[in-house]
Write an enzyme that holds these catalytic residues in place. Structure first.
Site, PDB file in Angstrom:
ATOM      1  CG  ASP A  11      -3.265  -1.938   0.627  1.00 21.57           C
ATOM      2  OD1 ASP A  11      -2.430  -1.097   0.960  1.00 21.57           O
ATOM      3  OD2 ASP A  11      -3.938  -2.616   1.449  1.00 21.57           O
ATOM      4  CB  CYS A  72       3.270 -10.149  -8.499  1.00 20.96           C
ATOM      5  SG  CYS A  72       1.701  -9.924  -9.309  1.00 20.96           S
ATOM      6  N   GLY A  79       2.736   1.961  -4.778  1.00 23.05           N
ATOM      7  CA  GLY A  79       2.619   1.350  -3.454  1.00 23.05           C
ATOM      8  C   GLY A  79       3.848   0.531  -3.101  1.00 23.05           C
ATOM      9  CE1 TYR A 370       8.343  -4.990   2.729  1.00 25.22           C
ATOM     10  CE2 TYR A 370       7.383  -6.920   1.693  1.00 25.22           C
ATOM     11  CZ  TYR A 370       8.018  -5.703   1.596  1.00 25.22           C
ATOM     12  OH  TYR A 370       8.329  -5.204   0.351  1.00 25.22           O
ATOM     13  CE1 TYR A 373       4.479  -9.581   0.359  1.00 23.04           C
ATOM     14  CE2 TYR A 373       5.768 -10.611   2.093  1.00 23.04           C
ATOM     15  CZ  TYR A 373       5.542 -10.365   0.757  1.00 23.04           C
ATOM     16  OH  TYR A 373       6.384 -10.913  -0.182  1.00 23.04           O
TER      17      TYR A 373
HETATM   18  P1  FDA Z   1      -1.947   0.117  -4.186  1.00 25.28           P
HETATM   19  O1  FDA Z   1      -2.241   1.010  -5.344  1.00 25.28           O
HETATM   20  O2  FDA Z   1      -3.069  -0.714  -3.656  1.00 25.28           O
HETATM   21  O3  FDA Z   1      -1.238   0.933  -3.069  1.00 25.28           O
HETATM   22  C1  FDA Z   1      -0.780   0.386  -1.838  1.00 25.28           C
HETATM   23  C2  FDA Z   1      -0.722   1.477  -0.774  1.00 25.28           C
HETATM   24  O4  FDA Z   1       0.124   2.539  -1.188  1.00 25.28           O
HETATM   25  C3  FDA Z   1      -2.085   2.103  -0.488  1.00 25.28           C
HETATM   26  O5  FDA Z   1      -2.134   2.520   0.853  1.00 25.28           O
HETATM   27  C4  FDA Z   1      -2.078   3.315  -1.397  1.00 25.28           C
HETATM   28  O6  FDA Z   1      -2.977   4.335  -0.980  1.00 25.28           O
HETATM   29  C5  FDA Z   1      -0.627   3.757  -1.337  1.00 25.28           C
HETATM   30  N1  FDA Z   1      -0.205   4.385  -2.588  1.00 25.28           N
HETATM   31  C6  FDA Z   1      -0.306   3.842  -3.830  1.00 25.28           C
HETATM   32  N2  FDA Z   1       0.203   4.672  -4.734  1.00 25.28           N
HETATM   33  C7  FDA Z   1       0.654   5.757  -4.075  1.00 25.28           C
HETATM   34  C8  FDA Z   1       1.266   6.967  -4.487  1.00 25.28           C
HETATM   35  N3  FDA Z   1       1.502   7.203  -5.766  1.00 25.28           N
HETATM   36  N4  FDA Z   1       1.581   7.890  -3.558  1.00 25.28           N
HETATM   37  C9  FDA Z   1       1.324   7.671  -2.239  1.00 25.28           C
HETATM   38  N5  FDA Z   1       0.725   6.538  -1.782  1.00 25.28           N
HETATM   39  C10 FDA Z   1       0.397   5.576  -2.707  1.00 25.28           C
HETATM   40  N6  FDA Z   1       5.660  -7.187  -2.242  1.00 25.28           N
HETATM   41  C11 FDA Z   1       6.987  -7.422  -2.291  1.00 25.28           C
HETATM   42  O7  FDA Z   1       7.751  -6.742  -1.612  1.00 25.28           O
HETATM   43  N7  FDA Z   1       7.490  -8.396  -3.095  1.00 25.28           N
HETATM   44  C12 FDA Z   1       6.705  -9.150  -3.905  1.00 25.28           C
HETATM   45  O8  FDA Z   1       7.197 -10.000  -4.632  1.00 25.28           O
HETATM   46  C13 FDA Z   1       5.304  -8.910  -3.873  1.00 25.28           C
HETATM   47  N8  FDA Z   1       4.448  -9.649  -4.632  1.00 25.28           N
HETATM   48  C14 FDA Z   1       3.086  -9.395  -4.587  1.00 25.28           C
HETATM   49  C15 FDA Z   1       2.214 -10.155  -5.381  1.00 25.28           C
HETATM   50  C16 FDA Z   1       0.834  -9.914  -5.327  1.00 25.28           C
HETATM   51  C17 FDA Z   1      -0.086 -10.737  -6.178  1.00 25.28           C
HETATM   52  C18 FDA Z   1       0.334  -8.907  -4.478  1.00 25.28           C
HETATM   53  C19 FDA Z   1      -1.143  -8.656  -4.398  1.00 25.28           C
HETATM   54  C20 FDA Z   1       1.196  -8.156  -3.695  1.00 25.28           C
HETATM   55  C21 FDA Z   1       2.570  -8.394  -3.743  1.00 25.28           C
HETATM   56  N9  FDA Z   1       3.460  -7.661  -2.963  1.00 25.28           N
HETATM   57  C22 FDA Z   1       4.804  -7.906  -3.022  1.00 25.28           C
HETATM   58  C23 FDA Z   1       2.943  -6.611  -2.066  1.00 25.28           C
HETATM   59  C24 FDA Z   1       2.993  -5.254  -2.769  1.00 25.28           C
HETATM   60  O9  FDA Z   1       4.317  -4.777  -2.745  1.00 25.28           O
HETATM   61  C25 FDA Z   1       2.092  -4.243  -2.017  1.00 25.28           C
HETATM   62  O10 FDA Z   1       0.775  -4.689  -2.001  1.00 25.28           O
HETATM   63  C26 FDA Z   1       2.187  -2.849  -2.667  1.00 25.28           C
HETATM   64  O11 FDA Z   1       1.706  -1.885  -1.776  1.00 25.28           O
HETATM   65  C27 FDA Z   1       1.373  -2.787  -3.949  1.00 25.28           C
HETATM   66  O12 FDA Z   1       1.539  -1.567  -4.593  1.00 25.28           O
HETATM   67  P2  FDA Z   1       0.362  -1.073  -5.583  1.00 25.28           P
HETATM   68  O13 FDA Z   1       0.744   0.243  -6.108  1.00 25.28           O
HETATM   69  O14 FDA Z   1       0.036  -2.153  -6.530  1.00 25.28           O
HETATM   70  O15 FDA Z   1      -0.838  -1.000  -4.563  1.00 25.28           O
END
Ligand code: FDA
Length: 429
Positions: A11, A72, A79, A370, A373
């Site tokens: 996030d 990535c 998320g 978006y 982001y």
């Molecule tokens: P994280 O665990 O931080 O969760 C993000 C959000 O979702 C938080 O509010 C969390 O509480 C909630 N959440 C997580 N898991 C959940 C679950 N199981 N149930 C309910 N809620 C939940 N985007 C994109 O569209 N295309 C791309 O190419 C990229 N590339 C990219 C590269 C890098 C380096 C980063 C840091 C980010 C991206 N992103 C992206 C953005 C990415 O899609 C976004 O940050 C997502 O929310 C990340 O998901 P995570 O599970 O890793 O995040």
């Protein structure tokens, strides 16, 4: 206590693991098994899996199945799918959330629901309406997509001295209209010119074509001859190898896709916008000046083309509303390594000024953004009683009119607002 749900921890504002209020983290990282059904072309993916793990696991089973999601490999499924999921095949196969066909979710009463038991409204909401608001997603079932055994990639860069401004200008007239097998993403950075050492802008056209090079070259010649793409600029490879190429891991073995270690030691702020009318040459030159104000190689823009199948889905198909009429999405990013509040303030102020300056060039009423982001600058909920009015400030930007339906679903499934954060969907009262 608030509940913070973390899957991949990517996030942008850290909402999955930090809060100003007392909180507990529900960390999903160990809930990450994946099962692939090659016959049915589907997969059940638990939320703690990363995109890299998903791509790797599909490739172990098939050379012609794939999934459409981000670039990535360390991004978490939980998320990412909850908020959209744009990637290099999105013009052909839409975003990750569009390809979710079932899910398992724990609701605020502690019940585990699937698509049938949660009903179509809630199922609609969790496919792009953002993580956190509706419960804890345990797993998503997705439709896999069919890809050719060989795809073609290239990454061609041009600086201002090599006509980059005219190329970027022309790109805006073709990027959302070309063959949907082709996705030409544009990365813009302020760098030092290799020829005269002065600051310049480098435009990198980073491309995936779902086909062979001999089919790509005539398309590029017809639609974008100004880029002067040559056969030797292109590389043919399998889809799974292309995931390494776009992640900047080209010479690594496929196992690197299983690594969960993200880039560390970097401070970062990101923002987003949507462009519906091409930006003029003069406008682009003003943008270059802004980019050059920042430290070399620190500030970057990504222009991600829309069009293709994204145009054929209605704005209300899923909560992700960015469909027909968008030429491209802008991602603004600034990263820095030095700690300290003055340093952080300088970079964050710069990106905020840049965003204000960009207003005339981007979507209006609402100025769309978006969800994945995440940007708390565009609005946040009140500390305690989240009001609809306050949440509308950011809600319509991420979801347009789908925001109202998301609020109605929240009202039905979590009226006491058990699952909440700074940008969660509020119930009505
Ligand atoms: P994280 O665990 O931080 O969760 C993000 C959000 O979702 C938080 O509010 C969390 O509480 C909630 N959440 C997580 N898991 C959940 C679950 N199981 N149930 C309910 N809620 C939940 N985007 C994109 O569209 N295309 C791309 O190419 C990229 N590339 C990219 C590269 C890098 C380096 C980063 C840091 C980010 C991206 N992103 C992206 C953005 C990415 O899609 C976004 O940050 C997502 O929310 C990340 O998901 P995570 O599970 O890793 O995040």
């Amino acid at each position: 206590m608030q509940i913070r749900i973390r899957s991949g921890g990517h996030d942008y504002e850290g909402l999955s693991y930090i809060s100003e209020n007392p909180f507990v983290i529900v960390d999903m990282r160990n809930i990450r098994s994946i099962s692939i059904d090659t016959e049915g072309k589907t997969a059940w993916v638990q939320v703690g899996a990363t995109l890299g793990q998903l791509y790797y696991t599909i490739a172990l089973k098939s050379k012609t199945l794939a999934f459409t999601a981000g670039v990535c490999p360390t991004v978490g499924v939980g998320g990412h799918f909850s908020g959209g999921g744009y990637g290099m095949m999105s013009r052909k196969h839409a975003i990750a959330a569009d390809n979710v066909i079932d899910a398992k979710l724990i609701n605020a009463n502690g019940q585990v629901l699937d698509r049938d038991s949660m009903g179509e409204d809630l199922f609609w909401a969790i496919r792009g309406g953002g993580g956190t608001s509706f419960g804890i997603v345990l797993a998503f079932k997705v439709k896999l997509v069919i890809v050719p055994e060989t795809v073609t990639v290239f990454n061609v860069s041009r600086t201002l001295e090599q006509n980059a401004t005219q190329l970027v200008h022309k790109w805006q007239y073709i990027a959302d209209r070309v063959d949907e097998n082709l996705l030409l993403r544009l990365f813009l950075r302020s760098v030092r010119s290799p020829t005269n050492g002065n600051r310049t802008i480098r435009a990198s056209f980073t491309t995936l074509f779902l086909g062979r090079v001999h089919d790509l070259l005539p398309i590029m010649q017809e639609k974008f001859p100004e880029l002067a793409l040559k056969e030797q600029d292109c590389i043919e490879m399998s889809w799974i190898e292309s995931t390494l190429f776009f992640a900047g891991l080209r010479n690594e073995s496929l196992h690197v896709l299983l690594s969960r270690t993200p880039q560390t030691g970097i401070y970062f702020k990101g923002k987003s916008d949507y462009v519906r009318q091409p930006i003029s040459i003069q406008g682009l030159r003003r943008i270059w000046r802004f980019l050059n104000e920042e430290d070399e190689n620190r500030a970057g823009l990504q222009f991600s083309p829309y069009g293709g199948v994204l145009n054929t889905l209605s704005e209300s198909e899923t909560p992700f509303p960015h469909r027909s009429g968008n030429i491209f999405m802008i991602h603004y990013g600034i990263s820095w390594t030095k700690d300290g509040s003055t340093e952080s303030e300088r970079h964050i102020n710069w990106i905020r000024r840049f965003y204000t300056f960009m207003a005339p060039y981007v979507s209006k009423y609402p100025r769309a953004a978006y969800y994945n982001y995440r940007d708390l600058d565009i609005g946040r909920n009140n500390e305690e009683n989240t009001s609809y009015k306050q949440a509308s400030v950011w809600g319509f930007k991420y979801f347009k009119n789908n925001f109202n339906r998301l609020v109605r679903v929240k009202n039905q499934v979590d009226p006491s607002n058990f699952f909440r954060n700074e940008q969660s969907i509020p119930p009505l009262s």
